[in-house]
Scaffold this active site. Structure first.
Site, PDB file in Angstrom:
ATOM      1  N   LYS A 151       0.825  -1.216   0.000  1.00 24.01           N
ATOM      2  CA  LYS A 151       0.000   0.000   0.000  1.00 24.01           C
ATOM      3  C   LYS A 151       0.856   1.262   0.000  1.00 24.01           C
ATOM      4  O   LYS A 151       0.588   2.198  -0.744  1.00 24.01           O
ATOM      5  CB  LYS A 151      -0.923   0.027   1.224  1.00 24.01           C
ATOM      6  CG  LYS A 151      -1.962  -1.051   1.276  1.00 24.01           C
ATOM      7  CD  LYS A 151      -2.922  -0.844   2.436  1.00 24.01           C
ATOM      8  CE  LYS A 151      -2.237  -0.844   3.791  1.00 24.01           C
ATOM      9  NZ  LYS A 151      -1.618  -2.132   4.136  1.00 24.01           N
TER      10      LYS A 151
ATOM     11  N   ARG B 137      -9.948   2.153   9.297  1.00 22.79           N
ATOM     12  CA  ARG B 137      -9.540   0.757   9.472  1.00 22.79           C
ATOM     13  C   ARG B 137     -10.734  -0.161   9.731  1.00 22.79           C
ATOM     14  O   ARG B 137     -10.599  -1.375   9.680  1.00 22.79           O
ATOM     15  CB  ARG B 137      -8.556   0.631  10.639  1.00 22.79           C
ATOM     16  CG  ARG B 137      -7.209   1.281  10.388  1.00 22.79           C
ATOM     17  CD  ARG B 137      -6.260   0.988  11.531  1.00 22.79           C
ATOM     18  NE  ARG B 137      -5.009   1.727  11.407  1.00 22.79           N
ATOM     19  CZ  ARG B 137      -3.957   1.326  10.717  1.00 22.79           C
ATOM     20  NH1 ARG B 137      -4.017   0.171  10.084  1.00 22.79           N
ATOM     21  NH2 ARG B 137      -2.855   2.042  10.655  1.00 22.79           N
TER      22      ARG B 137
ATOM     23  N   ARG C  63      12.208 -11.248   4.983  1.00 24.80           N
ATOM     24  CA  ARG C  63      13.027 -10.045   5.142  1.00 24.80           C
ATOM     25  C   ARG C  63      14.134 -10.278   6.171  1.00 24.80           C
ATOM     26  O   ARG C  63      13.920 -10.924   7.202  1.00 24.80           O
ATOM     27  CB  ARG C  63      12.165  -8.872   5.624  1.00 24.80           C
ATOM     28  CG  ARG C  63      11.151  -8.364   4.634  1.00 24.80           C
ATOM     29  CD  ARG C  63      10.278  -7.331   5.309  1.00 24.80           C
ATOM     30  NE  ARG C  63       9.265  -6.774   4.421  1.00 24.80           N
ATOM     31  CZ  ARG C  63       8.252  -6.016   4.842  1.00 24.80           C
ATOM     32  NH1 ARG C  63       8.125  -5.743   6.130  1.00 24.80           N
ATOM     33  NH2 ARG C  63       7.376  -5.538   3.985  1.00 24.80           N
TER      34      ARG C  63
ATOM     35  N   ARG D 158      13.230  -9.048  11.867  1.00 21.77           N
ATOM     36  CA  ARG D 158      12.543  -8.160  12.810  1.00 21.77           C
ATOM     37  C   ARG D 158      11.382  -8.901  13.451  1.00 21.77           C
ATOM     38  O   ARG D 158      10.755  -9.751  12.829  1.00 21.77           O
ATOM     39  CB  ARG D 158      12.004  -6.915  12.085  1.00 21.77           C
ATOM     40  CG  ARG D 158      13.074  -6.019  11.504  1.00 21.77           C
ATOM     41  CD  ARG D 158      12.471  -4.742  10.959  1.00 21.77           C
ATOM     42  NE  ARG D 158      11.295  -4.994  10.133  1.00 21.77           N
ATOM     43  CZ  ARG D 158      10.539  -4.047   9.613  1.00 21.77           C
ATOM     44  NH1 ARG D 158      10.807  -2.789   9.844  1.00 21.77           N
ATOM     45  NH2 ARG D 158       9.494  -4.359   8.869  1.00 21.77           N
TER      46      ARG D 158
ATOM     47  N   ARG E 199      -1.304 -10.353  12.386  1.00 22.78           N
ATOM     48  CA  ARG E 199      -1.664  -9.087  11.736  1.00 22.78           C
ATOM     49  C   ARG E 199      -2.631  -9.315  10.576  1.00 22.78           C
ATOM     50  O   ARG E 199      -3.538  -8.511  10.348  1.00 22.78           O
ATOM     51  CB  ARG E 199      -0.399  -8.369  11.258  1.00 22.78           C
ATOM     52  CG  ARG E 199       0.504  -7.895  12.386  1.00 22.78           C
ATOM     53  CD  ARG E 199       1.813  -7.335  11.862  1.00 22.78           C
ATOM     54  NE  ARG E 199       1.631  -6.099  11.121  1.00 22.78           N
ATOM     55  CZ  ARG E 199       2.567  -5.562  10.348  1.00 22.78           C
ATOM     56  NH1 ARG E 199       3.728  -6.161  10.193  1.00 22.78           N
ATOM     57  NH2 ARG E 199       2.327  -4.430   9.713  1.00 22.78           N
TER      58      ARG E 199
END
Length: 217
Positions: A17, A92, A127, A160, A171
């Site tokens: 996004k 949201r 990542r 992370r 999430r």
């Protein structure tokens, strides 16, 4: 541009996004309005809504929807929003979208970036970052030479906490339960466009811009 673009980008965490909204904002010369930044600015400038928000933040409480909407309304009156804007981080939930409607903030284009959950998990959990110099890598798309340490400074790479697979899945669950119903909300208004996220950013950008152009004809 044929229409004043008042936009929202939807999509799961890691769907892209931020990248796409920045590109669209630059192309159309409109600002991306981040609710977090707005709240901090309103508090700093002691606006009426900023003072209301400060009363909550000083107690460590969430700023209520009606105060956030008030801050958004103040921000949208500024000159840089006369040709449109992109809302970042709001709404949201459906109640927040309804509150936006009640404040008279009409949205005329909502882009939903569609990326499968398993692809999101692959993107985010792959990542790797260097804590020493900040360089970032991906085990599939942009690996370091040996896969374990930074090419620039030799420091060991780490994942992370936010990118751990279990955190990403949590999430995603929050997104599906709280935010994804906005697709139905804006779909019924006839302002929703779906864009299938691609492997290459440029390909997603091409599809995104085509969808927006078709939506605002």
């Amino acid at each position: 541009m044929t229409k004043n673009l008042k936009m929202i980008f939807l999509g799961a965490p890691g769907a892209g996004k931020g990248t796409q909204s920045d590109i669209v904002a630059e192309k159309y010369g409109i600002p991306t309005i981040s609710t977090g930044v707005m709240i901090r600015e309103a508090i700093k400038n002691n606006t009426e809504m900023g003072l209301a928000a400060k009363a909550y933040t000083e107690k460590g409480a969430l700023v209520p929807d009606e105060v956030v909407i008030g801050i958004i309304s103040e921000r949208l009156e500024k000159a840089d929003c006369q040709n449109g804007f992109i809302l970042d981080g709001f709404p949201r939930t459906v109640p927040q979208a309804e509150a936006l409607d009640q404040m008279g903030v009409g949205i005329n284009c909502v882009v939903s970036l569609e990326v499968a959950d398993e692809k999101i998990v692959e993107r985010m959990s792959g990542r790797r970052v260097c804590a020493k110099c900040g360089a970032s890598y991906h085990i599939l798309y942009n690996p370091s030479e040996n896969g374990t340490s930074c090419d620039k400074c030799g420091e060991a790479l780490s994942i992370r906490k936010d990118d751990a697979p279990e955190v990403v899945l949590d999430r995603l669950n929050v997104y599906h339960n709280q935010t994804e119903p906005l697709k139905d909300f804006y779909g019924k208004k006839g302002v929703l466009v779906l864009v299938e996220g691609q492997e290459e950013v440029k390909d997603t950008t091409r599809l995104t811009l085509e969808a927006i152009e078709n939506a605002i004809k």
